[in-house]
Scaffold this motif. Structure first.
Motif, short mmCIF file in Angstrom:
data_model
loop_
_atom_site.label_atom_id
_atom_site.label_comp_id
_atom_site.label_asym_id
_atom_site.label_seq_id
_atom_site.Cartn_x
_atom_site.Cartn_y
_atom_site.Cartn_z
N UNK A 1 0.86 -1.19 0.00
CA UNK A 1 0.00 0.00 0.00
C UNK A 1 0.88 1.23 0.00
N UNK A 2 0.54 2.20 -0.86
CA UNK A 2 1.34 3.43 -0.82
C UNK A 2 1.12 4.14 0.51
N UNK A 3 2.13 4.85 0.90
CA UNK A 3 2.04 5.57 2.18
C UNK A 3 0.91 6.60 2.09
N UNK A 4 0.10 6.70 3.12
CA UNK A 4 -1.01 7.66 3.06
C UNK A 4 -0.48 9.09 2.95
N UNK A 5 -1.13 9.83 2.05
CA UNK A 5 -0.74 11.22 1.86
C UNK A 5 -1.35 12.08 2.97
N UNK A 6 -0.58 12.99 3.52
CA UNK A 6 -1.17 13.87 4.54
C UNK A 6 -2.21 14.78 3.88
N UNK A 7 -3.32 15.05 4.56
CA UNK A 7 -4.35 15.90 3.96
C UNK A 7 -3.83 17.31 3.74
N UNK A 8 -4.31 17.91 2.65
CA UNK A 8 -3.88 19.28 2.36
C UNK A 8 -4.51 20.22 3.38
N UNK A 9 -3.72 21.15 3.88
CA UNK A 9 -4.30 22.08 4.87
C UNK A 9 -5.35 22.97 4.21
N UNK A 10 -6.50 23.09 4.88
CA UNK A 10 -7.57 23.94 4.36
C UNK A 10 -7.51 25.28 5.05
#
Length: 199
Positions: free
Chosen positions: A38-47
């Motif tokens: 599994x690819x490493x989870x991407x951190x969510x973009x800051x809103x």
């Protein structure tokens, strides 16, 4: 039911050889029994924040009060925005307290249910008697308890209700203009009621 076990390395090689010679029944749905990396989870973009951030403050500094925000206009502003139905010269004299009221009623201290019929009786009788300018005293209203609720309560309920009553039947047909009284006649706690000519 037999428990599935992991393949040893030599069994894995044999399985791969057999799998390469097999024809898949559904080519689009080929699945491997091997776990995929599994690819490493991407951190969510800051809103961006929904509200602007709080202004900078230092611990212990005094509270900086922002100016109050009242959505409801004052009764003086509300009445001043009404169209002028009477003679402008008389209205200016009335607003400056130069016209003396011919009769007055004091509703101060009454409840809404007591004040409404008294106001109707007084205004209709004044109109029938041919009076033109009467004074309705409501008082400014007093707050007996602190208001801690989520919905602010108006101070001086009678003071805010009387102008509405004067626009509704049966009084709306005989009232020509309503204005906040001059200071010498009660100021914010009273109203000038200018009546139509009786026929």
């Amino acid at each position: 039911m037999a428990r599935r076990r992991t393949l040893r390395p030599e069994e894995e090689e044999l399985w791969q050889a057999v799998a390469r010679t097999a024809q898949p029944l559904h080519p689009g749905r080929v699945r491997s029994h091997l776990p995929k990396d599994d690819p490493a989870p991407q951190p969510p973009e800051p809103r961006p924040p929904a509200h602007p951030p709080f202004p900078h403050f230092n611990l212990g500094e005094k509270v900086r009060h922002l100016p109050g925000h009242d959505l409801a206009p004052t009764m003086r502003d509300h009445l001043a925005a009404q169209p002028l139905r009477m003679d402008a010269k008389n209205y200016a004299r009335m607003a400056r307290g130069k016209l003396a009221p011919e009769a007055r009623i004091d509703l101060h201290g009454m409840t809404l249910t007591e004040a409404h019929p008294e106001l109707i009786r007084f205004v209709l009788n004044a109109h029938a008697d041919g009076l033109r300018l009467v004074l309705v005293i409501t008082g400014k209203g007093s707050r007996r308890t602190e208001d801690h609720g989520p919905i602010p309560q108006r101070q001086g309920v009678l003071r805010h209700q009387v102008p509405h009553w004067l626009r509704l039947p049966p009084l709306g047909s005989v009232v020509l203009q309503v204005a906040v009284a001059h200071l010498k006649h009660g100021g914010e706690g009273a109203y000038y009621v200018y009546l139509r000519r009786s026929r």
